[in-house]
Design a protein around this motif. Structure first.
Motif, mmCIF file in Angstrom:
data_model
loop_
_atom_site.group_PDB
_atom_site.id
_atom_site.type_symbol
_atom_site.label_atom_id
_atom_site.label_comp_id
_atom_site.label_asym_id
_atom_site.label_seq_id
_atom_site.Cartn_x
_atom_site.Cartn_y
_atom_site.Cartn_z
ATOM 1 N N ALA B 81 58.311 23.866 80.885
ATOM 2 C CA ALA B 81 58.091 24.156 79.458
ATOM 3 C C ALA B 81 57.987 25.665 79.229
ATOM 4 C CB ALA B 81 56.831 23.450 78.968
ATOM 5 N N ILE B 84 61.434 27.023 79.181
ATOM 6 C CA ILE B 84 62.086 26.763 77.890
ATOM 7 C C ILE B 84 61.632 27.783 76.857
ATOM 8 C CG2 ILE B 84 62.147 25.170 75.913
ATOM 9 C CD1 ILE B 84 62.129 22.852 77.943
ATOM 10 N N GLN B 85 60.321 28.005 76.827
ATOM 11 C CA GLN B 85 59.770 28.933 75.836
ATOM 12 C C GLN B 85 60.347 30.333 76.023
ATOM 13 O OE1 GLN B 85 55.509 29.635 75.842
ATOM 14 N NE2 GLN B 85 55.350 28.743 73.794
ATOM 15 N N ALA B 88 64.028 30.403 74.971
ATOM 16 C CA ALA B 88 64.188 30.385 73.514
ATOM 17 C C ALA B 88 63.947 31.784 72.948
ATOM 18 C CB ALA B 88 63.237 29.374 72.883
ATOM 19 N N LEU B 100 70.938 28.495 75.536
ATOM 20 C CA LEU B 100 70.730 27.271 74.780
ATOM 21 C C LEU B 100 71.058 26.049 75.645
ATOM 22 C CD1 LEU B 100 69.818 27.078 71.853
ATOM 23 C CD2 LEU B 100 72.197 26.718 71.196
ATOM 24 N N ILE B 103 68.331 25.419 78.015
ATOM 25 C CA ILE B 103 67.199 24.743 77.371
ATOM 26 C C ILE B 103 67.432 23.227 77.331
ATOM 27 C CG2 ILE B 103 66.020 24.383 75.145
ATOM 28 C CD1 ILE B 103 66.242 27.408 74.667
ATOM 29 N N GLU B 104 68.654 22.841 76.979
ATOM 30 C CA GLU B 104 68.961 21.403 76.957
ATOM 31 C C GLU B 104 68.837 20.790 78.349
ATOM 32 O OE1 GLU B 104 71.977 19.888 74.017
ATOM 33 O OE2 GLU B 104 72.606 21.987 74.041
ATOM 34 N N SER B 107 65.006 20.584 79.352
ATOM 35 C CA SER B 107 64.304 19.498 78.676
ATOM 36 C C SER B 107 64.756 18.161 79.269
ATOM 37 C CB SER B 107 64.506 19.559 77.155
ATOM 38 O OG SER B 107 65.861 19.711 76.827
ATOM 39 N N GLY B 108 66.019 18.069 79.659
ATOM 40 C CA GLY B 108 66.508 16.866 80.343
ATOM 41 C C GLY B 108 65.775 16.632 81.659
#
Lengths: 116, 116
Positions: B81, B84-85, B88, B100, B103-104, B107-108
């Motif tokens: 996480a 990801i932050q 982003a 981007l 990020i996908e 999260s997967g």
């Protein structure tokens, strides 16, 4: 959630806390979908014995979840991750900057999640 | 990780599985940083008694983690996480589309994490 799916999840989380024997029988029911009769024969116990053992394992695993809520917490985390994934996809299509800010917020929520 | 930080985390995850008495003493040590003497007086047991109880709680909590690895798994989730932050934020500055996609993907990874 379907009963068998919940049993499978509970087993994933807390199965290591069952005895070897309990694990064998519970896996036969929950993961391998064997019938009580098949398991009874394999384990050399009665059908009723298998039935009681499975009930007892259900209770033990549910008790751990009731105390620790770790399955619930993990579920929340995955829900947030799904949201991030879908926001990232939406951003790719729309370029809406608010979606990007939402992604940062949601990843922050995962980071801040407490165990208790 | 510092010992006291690890004890605090272990307690967050598995503390509910200790007895009420164990929880009280363990919290005094780990969360409230009281001295053994203070706790001994408060609980009406010897300093050695407090020391042994804390050791025993450490062992119990570590045993749960050794079997379930849920603290470790949660740690991995938070690490992802954080990634990801930061991606982003980086994307906001650079507009690099690869970020981007990352990020996908990440999260997967969180979605696919298994409990066991």
């Amino acid at each position: 959630m379907e009963k068998i799916a919940r049993q499978g999840l509970l087993y994933d989380f807390y199965g290591a806390l069952l005895t070897e024997h309990q694990r064998q029988v519970y896996e036969d029911v929950v993961l391998y979908d064997l019938s009580l009769s098949e398991i009874a024969e394999e384990q050399g116990i009665s059908r009723q014995g298998v039935h009681d053992l499975v009930k007892r394992c259900d209770r033990i695993l549910e008790d751990y979840e009731e105390k620790l809520h770790l399955m619930e917490k993990f579920g929340n985390t995955k829900r947030l991750a799904r949201e991030i994934q879908s926001l990232a996809g939406e951003f790719s299509r729309t370029g809406d900057r608010n979606l990007l800010r939402r992604i940062e917020e949601i990843s922050g929520e995962i980071i801040d999640l407490e165990a208790h």
